[in-house]
Motif scaffolding. Structure first.
Motif, short mmCIF file in Angstrom:
data_model
loop_
_atom_site.label_atom_id
_atom_site.label_comp_id
_atom_site.label_asym_id
_atom_site.label_seq_id
_atom_site.Cartn_x
_atom_site.Cartn_y
_atom_site.Cartn_z
N TYR A 39 95.67 -30.55 24.48
CA TYR A 39 96.03 -31.96 24.53
C TYR A 39 95.39 -32.62 23.31
O TYR A 39 94.17 -32.72 23.22
CB TYR A 39 95.53 -32.63 25.81
CG TYR A 39 95.83 -34.11 25.85
CD1 TYR A 39 97.12 -34.56 26.11
CD2 TYR A 39 94.84 -35.04 25.61
CE1 TYR A 39 97.41 -35.92 26.14
CE2 TYR A 39 95.12 -36.40 25.64
CZ TYR A 39 96.40 -36.83 25.91
OH TYR A 39 96.68 -38.18 25.94
N TYR A 75 100.16 -35.08 35.81
CA TYR A 75 99.82 -34.77 34.42
C TYR A 75 99.11 -33.44 34.35
O TYR A 75 98.27 -33.15 35.20
CB TYR A 75 98.93 -35.87 33.84
CG TYR A 75 99.69 -37.15 33.60
CD1 TYR A 75 100.48 -37.31 32.48
CD2 TYR A 75 99.64 -38.19 34.52
CE1 TYR A 75 101.20 -38.47 32.27
CE2 TYR A 75 100.35 -39.35 34.32
CZ TYR A 75 101.13 -39.49 33.19
OH TYR A 75 101.85 -40.64 32.98
N PRO A 76 99.42 -32.64 33.31
CA PRO A 76 100.48 -32.86 32.34
C PRO A 76 101.85 -32.69 32.99
O PRO A 76 102.05 -31.81 33.83
CB PRO A 76 100.24 -31.82 31.26
CG PRO A 76 99.43 -30.75 31.91
CD PRO A 76 98.67 -31.40 33.02
N LYS A 77 102.79 -33.52 32.59
CA LYS A 77 104.10 -33.56 33.22
C LYS A 77 104.82 -32.22 33.16
O LYS A 77 105.44 -31.79 34.13
CB LYS A 77 104.97 -34.65 32.56
CG LYS A 77 104.47 -36.04 32.85
CD LYS A 77 105.32 -37.07 32.14
CE LYS A 77 104.76 -38.46 32.37
NZ LYS A 77 105.53 -39.48 31.64
N ASN A 104 102.13 -32.89 27.12
CA ASN A 104 101.64 -33.91 28.03
C ASN A 104 102.61 -33.96 29.17
O ASN A 104 102.67 -34.68 30.03
CB ASN A 104 101.50 -35.27 27.32
CG ASN A 104 100.74 -36.26 28.18
OD1 ASN A 104 99.84 -35.89 28.90
ND2 ASN A 104 101.12 -37.51 28.10
#
Length: 153
Positions: free
Chosen positions: A70, A128-130, A153
């Motif tokens: 990330y 999250y993360p999607k 993300n």
């Protein structure tokens, strides 16, 4: 700036995955339990500690399933996360001697609960993360999913 390591638990029971429920900007979002590795800790030690803090449960750490980066400046929360660079390690985990209720010892400031969400319904929630929602579903249905997920993300 430094890169932060984080260990996350994917705990699946009865076709459901365990997530922390969090409140941010007047809306709920969900994340897998886990958090930052401290100096001198292994990833497994960090994950066990984080699950005690966020869930109030001891876990057995299993297979490494995914690695995600990330890099905050590349995503929707860049205004808040521009200096963040985190590498997350997602492990399959099992709760050891599950207690009847979850009693976190040190929940995250935004954490308001702990929930079991049906795997078939993950795409309906703000998790999250999607993109990880799809990979958890792939794993559950025995489909191949990549180990290294990249900067998502």
């Amino acid at each position: 700036m430094h890169i932060r390591n984080s260990a996350k638990a994917i705990i699946i029971q009865n076709d459901k995955v365990l997530l922390t429920k969090n409140l941010g900007n007047d809306d709920f979002f969900y994340i897998l339990p886990g958090g930052g590795q401290e100096h001198g800790e292994t990833l497994h030690q960090a994950l066990i500690r984080e699950c005690i803090e966020e869930l109030g449960q001891h876990v057995e750490v299993g297979k490494l399933l995914h690695i995600r980066e990330y890099i905050g400046k590349n995503h929707e929360y860049a205004a808040f996360h521009s200096a963040v660079h985190q590498v997350e390690y997602y492990f399959i985990c099992n709760i050891i001697n599950e207690t009847e209720s979850f009693k976190p010892s040190q929940p995250d400031p935004e954490q308001v609960g702990i929930v079991w969400l049906p795997i078939r319904e993950l795409l309906e929630y703000e998790i999250y993360p999607k993109q990880l929602r799809q990979y958890i579903m792939q794993h559950f249905y025995n489909e191949n999913a990549p180990v290294y997920l990249g900067d998502i993300n």
